[in-house]
Design a protein around this motif. Structure first.
Motif, mmCIF file in Angstrom:
data_model
loop_
_atom_site.group_PDB
_atom_site.id
_atom_site.type_symbol
_atom_site.label_atom_id
_atom_site.label_comp_id
_atom_site.label_asym_id
_atom_site.label_seq_id
_atom_site.Cartn_x
_atom_site.Cartn_y
_atom_site.Cartn_z
ATOM 1 N N PHE A 7 28.250 42.630 42.647
ATOM 2 C CA PHE A 7 29.547 41.787 43.014
ATOM 3 C C PHE A 7 28.938 40.634 43.528
ATOM 4 O O PHE A 7 29.775 39.687 44.321
ATOM 5 C CB PHE A 7 30.425 42.326 43.949
ATOM 6 C CG PHE A 7 31.068 43.685 43.587
ATOM 7 C CD1 PHE A 7 32.351 43.412 42.930
ATOM 8 C CD2 PHE A 7 30.668 44.825 43.881
ATOM 9 C CE1 PHE A 7 33.153 44.692 42.439
ATOM 10 C CE2 PHE A 7 31.217 45.924 43.417
ATOM 11 C CZ PHE A 7 32.758 45.809 42.811
ATOM 12 N N THR A 271 42.297 38.514 37.305
ATOM 13 C CA THR A 271 41.433 37.823 38.173
ATOM 14 C C THR A 271 42.282 37.777 39.408
ATOM 15 O O THR A 271 41.606 38.052 40.476
ATOM 16 C CB THR A 271 40.909 36.744 37.822
ATOM 17 O OG1 THR A 271 40.110 36.614 36.678
ATOM 18 C CG2 THR A 271 40.090 35.900 38.723
ATOM 19 N N LYS A 274 43.085 41.204 41.222
ATOM 20 C CA LYS A 274 41.763 41.633 41.931
ATOM 21 C C LYS A 274 41.439 40.631 43.302
ATOM 22 O O LYS A 274 41.022 40.995 44.315
ATOM 23 C CB LYS A 274 40.602 41.271 41.219
ATOM 24 C CG LYS A 274 40.527 42.580 40.047
ATOM 25 C CD LYS A 274 39.156 42.367 39.300
ATOM 26 C CE LYS A 274 39.108 41.055 38.269
ATOM 27 N NZ LYS A 274 38.019 40.763 37.648
ATOM 28 N N ALA A 275 41.761 39.584 43.142
ATOM 29 C CA ALA A 275 41.509 38.476 44.315
ATOM 30 C C ALA A 275 42.488 38.676 45.264
ATOM 31 O O ALA A 275 41.989 38.951 46.290
ATOM 32 C CB ALA A 275 41.505 36.900 43.830
ATOM 33 N N VAL A 278 41.308 41.738 47.482
ATOM 34 C CA VAL A 278 40.302 41.419 48.487
ATOM 35 C C VAL A 278 40.728 40.724 49.806
ATOM 36 O O VAL A 278 40.592 40.900 50.811
ATOM 37 C CB VAL A 278 39.020 40.684 47.856
ATOM 38 C CG1 VAL A 278 37.943 40.528 48.886
ATOM 39 C CG2 VAL A 278 38.352 41.550 46.555
ATOM 40 N N THR A 301 37.704 33.309 42.035
ATOM 41 C CA THR A 301 36.561 34.082 41.599
ATOM 42 C C THR A 301 35.421 34.145 42.431
ATOM 43 O O THR A 301 34.500 34.983 42.050
ATOM 44 C CB THR A 301 36.156 33.124 40.304
ATOM 45 O OG1 THR A 301 35.834 31.971 40.784
ATOM 46 C CG2 THR A 301 36.973 33.197 39.051
ATOM 47 N N ASN A 341 34.199 37.821 41.805
ATOM 48 C CA ASN A 341 35.426 38.456 41.161
ATOM 49 C C ASN A 341 35.645 37.871 39.626
ATOM 50 O O ASN A 341 36.332 36.774 39.569
ATOM 51 C CB ASN A 341 36.863 38.146 41.870
ATOM 52 C CG ASN A 341 38.051 38.446 41.270
ATOM 53 O OD1 ASN A 341 37.943 39.663 40.319
ATOM 54 N ND2 ASN A 341 39.028 37.902 41.383
ATOM 55 N N HIS A 345 34.242 42.277 36.432
ATOM 56 C CA HIS A 345 34.624 43.219 37.226
ATOM 57 C C HIS A 345 35.731 43.915 36.984
ATOM 58 O O HIS A 345 36.769 43.088 36.861
ATOM 59 C CB HIS A 345 34.368 42.702 38.787
ATOM 60 C CG HIS A 345 33.100 41.960 39.175
ATOM 61 N ND1 HIS A 345 32.916 40.710 39.374
ATOM 62 C CD2 HIS A 345 31.981 42.831 39.096
ATOM 63 C CE1 HIS A 345 31.816 40.475 39.474
ATOM 64 N NE2 HIS A 345 31.160 41.710 39.606
ATOM 65 N N MET A 350 36.741 46.535 41.580
ATOM 66 C CA MET A 350 37.210 45.973 42.868
ATOM 67 C C MET A 350 37.912 46.790 43.938
ATOM 68 O O MET A 350 37.826 46.922 45.073
ATOM 69 C CB MET A 350 37.928 44.795 42.297
ATOM 70 C CG MET A 350 38.299 43.455 43.502
ATOM 71 S SD MET A 350 36.490 43.134 43.976
ATOM 72 C CE MET A 350 36.098 41.841 42.543
#
Ligand SMILES: *Cc1c(COP(=O)(O)O)cnc(C)c1O
Length: 362
Positions: A7, A271, A274-275, A278, A301, A341, A345, A350
């Motif tokens: 990552f 994207t 996944k962002a 996190v 990203t 990211n 991935h 993630m």
């Protein structure tokens, strides 16, 4: 055997089908073919076609293959700046472009925002004499992003003659640029394209080409084999002036084709999903918090978190689980971690990283 998932913000995890494309490249002896052969021209043409589709490029934009984003910085200054460039700086990469202009003997000036912050476009005064205005869309060192609307707003403030250059090295193809507002955008393949390093992609319009030709006509040096006119004269016939990174040009075509099959909108949505995983975790974590305070300026990203334990400890504790995150950049090495990211991935990878961070660090 290395089973780690990287990552790290570039080089990073390879796009999942890269090993299979490497095998077919070897089976077809791509490392041995001439860079003047029809076989190579077909590879080049395929990569260009897939990239044009993926990036949704208008016809007045060309795609050129160089060695890295660092090289594109140098060529951009040599080819389009006779005396003055202006740089929006908010971290190490945007600062480096500014320094390169100075090192090449140009008058470079900058607006500098604090590390981890975006740009207050309405407060920035751009000198009317700047021939090139540089803005970084995704500052990989700090995790601060510049929204496309802010880039368009910047355009409306600058001299219409000036060329607007956008660094999207660690975000392309995520940002949906309005190509009528920018003159050039560039990236390297070891970030969001999930490829081994060693290829920089320079997207530029007819205005950049005209500027390079005007400087050349004045008798100024715009460099040699990788000047814009030299690159273009070969690109028209699907070649490079030098023997290029044939293998990576091939792999980029294959990955771009797969991204097109998946669809740019799906890639962008994944994207974002996944962002969010996190950022939502970090907002409630006992150990981490989000480094970029302004939500509109948080990168999708390259996600940067402040950490209460040292980044070295985070990296060490993740190692037995085959997960690798990046340390902070430069002076933030210990105090921050960086999580890439990228399209390589998956959502489940993630999710697994977030669960593990939660379990280990709260
Ligand atoms: C990685 C990076 C660069 C430099 O790319 P190279 O391929 O190493 O030259 C430039 N700008 C940004 C924002 C980056 O993340």
């Amino acid at each position: 055997m290395n089973n780690k998932i990287y990552f790290t913000p570039g080089p990073s995890e390879l796009y999942p089908t890269v090993p299979q494309h490497m095998q077919s490249a070897m089976a077809n002896k791509i490392g041995s073919i001439s860079h003047r052969s029809q076989q190579f021209k077909d590879i080049y043409a395929h990569t260009e076609k897939e990239l044009r589709q993926l990036l949704q490029l208008p016809d007045n934009f060309e795609i050129l293959f160089l060695s890295s984003a660092n090289e594109i910085w140098e060529r951009a200054i040599q080819n389009t700046v006779e005396s003055e460039s202006f740089h929006l700086v908010n971290g190490s990469f945007s600062k480096r472009f500014y320094e390169i202009s100075l090192e090449l003997g140009r008058k470079a000036t900058k607006y500098e925002a604090p590390f981890g912050e975006g740009f207050p476009i309405d407060q920035i005064e751009v000198p009317a004499t700047a021939e090139l205005v540089a803005v970084v869309q995704n500052e990989t060192s700090s995790g601060a992003a510049t929204p496309v609307e802010a880039i368009n707003q910047l355009r409306s403030k600058i001299n219409p003659e000036a060329l607007l250059f956008v660094d999207a090295v660690s975000s392309m193809p995520h940002p949906a640029f309005d190509y009528s507002q920018i003159d050039s955008v560039y990236f390297s393949v070891q970030k969001c394209f999930g490829l081994p390093a060693g290829l920089g992609v320079w997207v530029l319009n007819d205005r950049c080409i005209a500027k390079a030709e005007a400087l050349k006509a004045k008798g100024l040096s715009i460099g040699s084999f990788h000047s814009i006119p030299s690159l273009l004269s070969k690109a028209k016939g699907y070649q490079n002036p030098e023997t290029p990174n044939v293998l990576n040009i091939y792999l980029l075509g294959q990955v771009a084709e797969e991204m097109n099959k998946k669809g740019i909108e799906v890639i962008r949505q994944e994207t974002e999903t996944k962002a969010k995983l996190v950022y939502e975790y970090a907002a409630n974590s006992q150990t981490f918090d989000i480094a970029v305070k302004e939500p509109a300026h948080r990168s999708a990203t390259t996600i940067i978190l402040n950490t209460k334990v040292s980044s070295a400890e985070v990296i060490k504790k993740l190692a037995p689980f085959d997960m690798v995150v990046g340390s902070g950049y430069g002076s933030y090495k210990d105090a921050q971690i960086r999580i890439a990211n990228f399209p390589a991935h998956s959502v489940s990878q993630m999710q697994a990283l977030v669960y593990k961070l939660q379990e280990l660090f709260g």
